[in-house]
Design a protein around this motif. Sequence first.
Motif, PDB file in Angstrom:
ATOM      1  N   ALA C   7       0.809  -1.216   0.000  1.00  0.00           N
ATOM      2  CA  ALA C   7       0.000   0.000   0.000  1.00  0.00           C
ATOM      3  C   ALA C   7       0.842   1.265   0.000  1.00  0.00           C
ATOM      4  CB  ALA C   7      -0.917  -0.008   1.225  1.00  0.00           C
ATOM      5  N   LEU C   8       2.155   1.112   0.033  1.00  0.00           N
ATOM      6  CA  LEU C   8       3.032   2.283   0.101  1.00  0.00           C
ATOM      7  C   LEU C   8       3.627   2.614  -1.267  1.00  0.00           C
ATOM      8  CD1 LEU C   8       5.061   1.564   3.382  1.00  0.00           C
ATOM      9  CD2 LEU C   8       2.795   2.613   3.121  1.00  0.00           C
ATOM     10  N   ASP C   9       3.813   3.911  -1.495  1.00  0.00           N
ATOM     11  CA  ASP C   9       4.520   4.356  -2.696  1.00  0.00           C
ATOM     12  C   ASP C   9       5.957   4.679  -2.326  1.00  0.00           C
ATOM     13  OD1 ASP C   9       2.860   4.353  -4.999  1.00  0.00           O
ATOM     14  OD2 ASP C   9       1.643   5.930  -4.046  1.00  0.00           O
ATOM     15  N   LEU C  10       6.847   3.770  -2.634  1.00  0.00           N
ATOM     16  CA  LEU C  10       8.248   3.982  -2.293  1.00  0.00           C
ATOM     17  C   LEU C  10       9.042   3.961  -3.592  1.00  0.00           C
ATOM     18  CD1 LEU C  10       8.413   1.568   0.741  1.00  0.00           C
ATOM     19  CD2 LEU C  10       8.358   4.062   0.805  1.00  0.00           C
ATOM     20  N   ALA C  39       9.227  -5.867  -2.185  1.00  0.00           N
ATOM     21  CA  ALA C  39       8.790  -4.820  -1.251  1.00  0.00           C
ATOM     22  C   ALA C  39       9.974  -4.182  -0.545  1.00  0.00           C
ATOM     23  CB  ALA C  39       7.812  -5.398  -0.227  1.00  0.00           C
ATOM     24  N   ILE C 174       1.645  -2.773   5.889  1.00  0.00           N
ATOM     25  CA  ILE C 174       1.753  -2.159   4.562  1.00  0.00           C
ATOM     26  C   ILE C 174       0.906  -2.895   3.525  1.00  0.00           C
ATOM     27  CG2 ILE C 174       4.078  -1.302   5.127  1.00  0.00           C
ATOM     28  CD1 ILE C 174       5.221  -3.470   3.300  1.00  0.00           C
ATOM     29  N   ASP C 175       0.058  -3.805   3.985  1.00  0.00           N
ATOM     30  CA  ASP C 175      -0.820  -4.567   3.087  1.00  0.00           C
ATOM     31  C   ASP C 175      -0.022  -5.253   1.987  1.00  0.00           C
ATOM     32  OD1 ASP C 175      -3.187  -5.610   2.096  1.00  0.00           O
ATOM     33  OD2 ASP C 175      -3.673  -3.835   0.925  1.00  0.00           O
TER      34      ASP C 175
END
Lengths: 187, 187, 187, 187, 187, 187
Positions: C7-10, C39, C174-175
């Motif tokens: 779910a994060l934009d990295l 991830a 972080i799903d």
Amino acid sequence: MKDKITALDLAPAELSEATKAYFAKCEEKLGIVPNVLLAYAFDETKLRAFTDMYNDLMLGQSGLSKLEREMIAVAVSSINHCYYCLAAHGAAVRQLSGDPAFGEIMVMNFRAADLSARQKAMLEFAVKLTEQPDKIVKADRAALRQAGFSDRDIWDIASTAAFFNMSNRVAAAIDMRPNDEYHAMAR
Amino acid sequence: MKDKITALDLAPAELSEATKAYFAKCEEKLGIVPNVLLAYAFDETKLRAFTDMYNDLMLGQSGLSKLEREMIAVAVSSINHCYYCLAAHGAAVRQLSGDPAFGEIMVMNFRAADLSARQKAMLEFAVKLTEQPDKIVKADRAALRQAGFSDRDIWDIASTAAFFNMSNRVAAAIDMRPNDEYHAMAR
Amino acid sequence: MKDKITALDLAPAELSEATKAYFAKCEEKLGIVPNVLLAYAFDETKLRAFTDMYNDLMLGQSGLSKLEREMIAVAVSSINHCYYCLAAHGAAVRQLSGDPAFGEIMVMNFRAADLSARQKAMLEFAVKLTEQPDKIVKADRAALRQAGFSDRDIWDIASTAAFFNMSNRVAAAIDMRPNDEYHAMAR
Amino acid sequence: MKDKITALDLAPAELSEATKAYFAKCEEKLGIVPNVLLAYAFDETKLRAFTDMYNDLMLGQSGLSKLEREMIAVAVSSINHCYYCLAAHGAAVRQLSGDPAFGEIMVMNFRAADLSARQKAMLEFAVKLTEQPDKIVKADRAALRQAGFSDRDIWDIASTAAFFNMSNRVAAAIDMRPNDEYHAMAR
Amino acid sequence: MKDKITALDLAPAELSEATKAYFAKCEEKLGIVPNVLLAYAFDETKLRAFTDMYNDLMLGQSGLSKLEREMIAVAVSSINHCYYCLAAHGAAVRQLSGDPAFGEIMVMNFRAADLSARQKAMLEFAVKLTEQPDKIVKADRAALRQAGFSDRDIWDIASTAAFFNMSNRVAAAIDMRPNDEYHAMAR
Amino acid sequence: MKDKITALDLAPAELSEATKAYFAKCEEKLGIVPNVLLAYAFDETKLRAFTDMYNDLMLGQSGLSKLEREMIAVAVSSINHCYYCLAAHGAAVRQLSGDPAFGEIMVMNFRAADLSARQKAMLEFAVKLTEQPDKIVKADRAALRQAGFSDRDIWDIASTAAFFNMSNRVAAAIDMRPNDEYHAMAR
């Protein structure tokens, strides 16, 4: 070795013609007689009471689709870690959704699934009812109505979630074993 | 004001003659038609499924006395804080035991009651099945056998405890209200 | 829609040659690069720290078989309802045991599995450590020694259970989405 | 008597020059070699994996200050009642904040501390992740973004909270004893 | 900023001479007037009732040493994460035991402390009474007798554990702040 | 057989004239000497401390009505499943409300009762303080103020809820038996 259907030794009853016919129909439609039916078959009155309630809830007319009812079954059984019901109803979710991965997610954690707002509301209610029945208040029913459910739908969500809270506990108490066939179904 | 039997608005069904007769018999025997029956009466199939299962479990032949089955009902409902079931089945325990104080203790905390080893084992199993169904293991069934219960008795303990885990949740979900009469019964 | 791995934009890092080679080896050996590695790949230091610990624990020398370590992974992840880890390590249990149904049981409720006394002791410790770490006492370690585990084995049981308590929480936070391939593996 | 660093008897490894140098540096910088390092030193691969992950998380570059990372460590360890981590990281909070009372509050109950909205959000997330990892949903991440955290910060909060859920359990499982020196540090 | 003793605005009462003398004696003996007394001082009847009960329990004649009573106070407050009581009674354990590290362990996790069988039994009872009062049965009292406690001692263990379950909740409800001095005492 | 007032054998003290008079007054006003007083009567200092606190809280001047204070007593005791307090204070709610059914509901599940917003807020606070004292935050006090309670009222709600968390645990620890008379009172 765990060959038996349950941990109890119950003298098998002579099956009536009606029950034999019912089991034959299961065999034909599903390929198996679900072990839960064999477990109850030591007493036809108990078997009949169970199947009447089950069939009405899961197959009868409702504002909830059959898939939605199976999703409730699995979400509740996941909280209760019920091996029998997760095996059997996990398979049903895979089959009805046509999406094996979705059946897996529901077994593991419904919150990880990609659900509509309606389905989230339905499952959050079912799970709160499972974990904290004494804390259900008006606002919980209001959230279901807000998500588009009718009062009759609320009855069905409640009855289905409640039924699996029963069924999970019968299975846990007697170590009911699911049919091996469930594991491979609809993969 | 809480005059309604449940929080749901469900169109009442036209009652069949059989159901009318059943309700008349309740009225005659108990002085009331239990609200749970009226709650289910919007759909006779659901009503029938519920009463068939209930009557077999609570009134049918069993190695557990009727009082013992009511004790399970109340112990489970106390854990789940179910108002409807505690009111109705608390009354039943008072009535069947002829000991109003005993009915009260069972509602409040069964561990405070003066129970036989058999009854303690029965209720500890029912309560563990309620609180931690996933943690029931072989040793839990062995404890019941040790206390003198047959495998058929174990089925009945399990089914009764499981049934009230269902029933408590239906009642909680829809805010089912017990008949006022229960409070004064068998005091 | 849930297409992303987390779910994060990295911002993705430029992968080093070593990492590219590592991923290629995964692809070759497993048919996939596990999403957990992708991830962590936004930062090679973090990726390296994770894989070093993981590979030592799960693949390094130990008195626990690889299957036993995967069983711990799944039993812990089942308590924590971790979708990522149940999908990935459930597949590993199916594969290493050669018994798809066994992988399913472990995901659903390890207490329903037909386990040796040694494996029961191992998993009960892992699960108590997961649920009530503050209540682990001397007697819990004694039970492991009683079941035949050495002190080094106890370290490995503890470290593996603890690792998945970490990993489950990173995934939940972080799903993290498992690779689709896991669902069909080793059925 | 509890003189040993852990409850396990693990044959000590011959330390490499690199490890000796690392321990000497700890001694010089902190005045002690933290017992956790001595506990892992029976196997240098495990020691290295642990320190690599720890050093990156707690000392590496991050949008969270070192104090904030230690606050997460202590809040998580307080939930898990981990003696080792509360002793060691409680000292770190006292030291980094320059406020001994603040270190104490964090050990006892972070909700009693006088925190910024940002820090409250951070710790509520870390604690929910500790207590109910399966219930983390999108809204929980949104609350962190609302409090000003970037996606990379969310990774760091999650990883740190998750790491101490691991570390707390290793310590609990083997009864790891903190260095006596921690108690008096930064009072 | 948290300068106030509690989160409530209660009009301070005019202190009686007796109360002024009592506070002066506290100041002389402890160097402070504990904030809990100032919190209750808005109403002398309440203050008196509190101090009468407290002084009898913690300072009166008993088969439990003063240190043991403080250990109960801290073990209970650790479960309830009560900042006020952990700060104040943690200091008392440090002082009475002459062992600052021991005070810290008790705050963090009494199970990590090196206790006699008698003290373990005492604290396990106090903690079960805190966490699951409804599950205390005859066997729990028998364990205390087995560990050498008289019935009067059991009363004192029960009353002390119960008192801090009250006190922890008053403090939590109104955000009662401990005197700063506690943190540095007896280090 | 459970004829004794508690499970402990404590040498009865010679009662002072003041205590005899107090008991006579109870007998006159209530028709009984509550067993809790007889339980504490082995030591007049403890008896006095208990009754002073009890009488101030439950009978003293307060913005909460006596019925409201008894409602808190019962709601807290229901969570803790305290037989003694539910019997005694359930009777008090029946008596003060003039509504036997209301007393029953409060014993069973206060959330099923038809309460004002003020009373709901009061009981939700009391129950959260009972179940999760460490999670009470500013917002919980704000909800009480929002419902119309003054800071002094908050003190009284907190003190009453906290007192029964003590009292429930003393009763549970020593198996305190309520007077038989409570069961029939105010039906």
